[in-house]
Scaffold this active site. Structure first.
Site, PDB file in Angstrom:
ATOM      1  N   LEU A  37      13.034   0.192  -7.528  1.00 36.97           N
ATOM      2  CA  LEU A  37      11.584   0.166  -7.384  1.00 36.97           C
ATOM      3  C   LEU A  37      11.108   1.596  -7.180  1.00 36.97           C
ATOM      4  O   LEU A  37      11.716   2.356  -6.417  1.00 36.97           O
ATOM      5  CB  LEU A  37      11.171  -0.673  -6.166  1.00 36.97           C
ATOM      6  CG  LEU A  37      10.894  -2.162  -6.363  1.00 36.97           C
ATOM      7  CD1 LEU A  37      10.579  -2.809  -5.018  1.00 36.97           C
ATOM      8  CD2 LEU A  37       9.736  -2.397  -7.324  1.00 36.97           C
ATOM      9  N   ASP A  38      10.023   1.990  -7.845  1.00 36.43           N
ATOM     10  CA  ASP A  38       9.477   3.327  -7.662  1.00 36.43           C
ATOM     11  C   ASP A  38       9.078   3.539  -6.204  1.00 36.43           C
ATOM     12  O   ASP A  38       8.728   2.575  -5.500  1.00 36.43           O
ATOM     13  CB  ASP A  38       8.253   3.529  -8.553  1.00 36.43           C
ATOM     14  CG  ASP A  38       8.615   3.598 -10.034  1.00 36.43           C
ATOM     15  OD1 ASP A  38       9.798   3.860 -10.332  1.00 36.43           O
ATOM     16  OD2 ASP A  38       7.720   3.398 -10.871  1.00 36.43           O
ATOM     17  N   PRO A  39       9.091   4.795  -5.729  1.00 31.17           N
ATOM     18  CA  PRO A  39       8.764   5.072  -4.324  1.00 31.17           C
ATOM     19  C   PRO A  39       7.422   4.501  -3.869  1.00 31.17           C
ATOM     20  O   PRO A  39       7.300   4.038  -2.730  1.00 31.17           O
ATOM     21  CB  PRO A  39       8.751   6.607  -4.268  1.00 31.17           C
ATOM     22  CG  PRO A  39       9.709   7.012  -5.332  1.00 31.17           C
ATOM     23  CD  PRO A  39       9.525   6.016  -6.445  1.00 31.17           C
ATOM     24  N   ASN A  40       6.408   4.510  -4.742  1.00 31.31           N
ATOM     25  CA  ASN A  40       5.090   4.027  -4.334  1.00 31.31           C
ATOM     26  C   ASN A  40       4.934   2.512  -4.465  1.00 31.31           C
ATOM     27  O   ASN A  40       3.898   1.973  -4.084  1.00 31.31           O
ATOM     28  CB  ASN A  40       4.007   4.727  -5.153  1.00 31.31           C
ATOM     29  CG  ASN A  40       3.886   6.195  -4.790  1.00 31.31           C
ATOM     30  OD1 ASN A  40       3.709   6.538  -3.628  1.00 31.31           O
ATOM     31  ND2 ASN A  40       4.004   7.071  -5.771  1.00 31.31           N
ATOM     32  N   ALA A  41       5.951   1.854  -4.996  1.00 30.38           N
ATOM     33  CA  ALA A  41       5.920   0.396  -5.115  1.00 30.38           C
ATOM     34  C   ALA A  41       6.522  -0.245  -3.869  1.00 30.38           C
ATOM     35  O   ALA A  41       7.291   0.373  -3.136  1.00 30.38           O
ATOM     36  CB  ALA A  41       6.690  -0.046  -6.352  1.00 30.38           C
TER      37      ALA A  41
END
Length: 300
Positions: A37-41
């Protein structure tokens, strides 16, 4: 410890950050996860412990569900709000106009992966090239969007929310960017939350803070899901003590001597093999009248 911890990944953490926290709290060095998962997700991140890491490449269910927010009238180099703005346009789109376009992005579709992604091109990660200002041609990939719905849209703010259920490899940022292009306004993703992954829902997940509390009380093992739960889509097969011993030692089983003797076992079909007490031993694969070892999970 062997099993699966279902973590609700917080914003600002990479998937590997979560792994590092889990390792520290559980003392289990052998760990992995089932999909970055992307850091901002935020949202569902199954973390594999011990022998569960052997399942990383063979988990059968890779479908995922997301709730994503978006804003029209903007584009960025990363296709989300955290990138550098590349254009801005006036947007006066209606909810009906968006809903009329959604079928275009549903079903089996072609997507061109974003430059800011972990896909490799000639041995290099696309995001590494993008950070150097290099853009390369990417091949369109076929993905499946099972469900795409608009659950909210503020026509004054030109901001909305979509819910997506899709196959592995689908980029929600790209769906939103493509939608913005189709509307002629541009669009960026402003938030992303994974609500389902590998057969597990967000309601089953715990936060890292909750995990810390459980670790302090020595209760982490009580909430770890069994390795077998990763393969719930396969039928179970109980075998005798002698067969369990043979199977655990790498030996194939004669199907005619198991509960599969009456038929119904297709060539190539996988089964969750368990001893008579229900202890999961591993996965067996039907081949030419035998149930052969596909993957063993000792101690699972």
């Amino acid at each position: 410890m062997n099993g699966v911890l279902l973590i609700d990944k917080p914003e600002g953490f990479t998937s590997f950050d979560v792994i590092a926290v889990v390792r520290k709290l559980t003392g289990q060095r052998k760990t992995g996860h089932t999909g970055t998962l992307d850091p901002n997700a935020t949202g569902v991140l199954p973390v594999l412990l011990g022998s569960a890491t052997k399942a990383q490449d063979i988990i059968p269910n890779h479908d995922k569900s997301y709730t994503a927010r978006f804003k029209l009238g903007l584009t960025t180099d990363t296709l989300d709000i955290w990138g550098s703005q590349t254009s801005q346009a006036e947007s006066k789109v209606t909810k009906v106009e968006i809903e009329q376009l959604l079928p275009r992005f549903s079903g089996e579709i072609k997507q061109i992966p974003p430059m800011y992604s972990a896909i490799k091109k000639d041995g290099q990660r696309l995001y590494d090239l993008a950070r150097k200002g290099v853009e390369v041609e990417r091949d369109a990939r076929t993905v499946t969007v099972y469900k795409l719905s608009l659950t909210a849209f503020d026509e004054e703010a030109q901001e909305g929310t979509i819910e997506v259920t899709c196959s592995k490899g689908t980029y929600i940022r790209t769906i939103i960017d493509d939608l913005g292009r189709a509307l002629g306004t541009g669009a960026v993703m402003t938030a992303l939350r994974r609500t389902f992954a590998c057969g597990f829902s967000i309601d089953e997940c715990i936060t890292l803070d909750k995990l810390k509390d459980l670790a302090q009380n020595g209760e982490v093992s009580s909430i770890a899901r069994p390795v077998e739960s990763l393969f719930s889509g396969y039928a179970g097969l109980a075998v005798s003590d002698a067969q369990a011993k043979r199977f655990s030692n790498g030996g194939a089983l004669d199907i005619s001597r198991t509960a599969l003797k009456s038929g119904g076992a297709a060539e190539g079909e996988l089964f969750r093999v368990k001893n008579k007490n229900g202890v999961f031993l591993g996965l067996g694969k039907v081949e030419s009248g035998l149930l052969k070892i596909f993957k063993l999970f000792p101690g699972a």
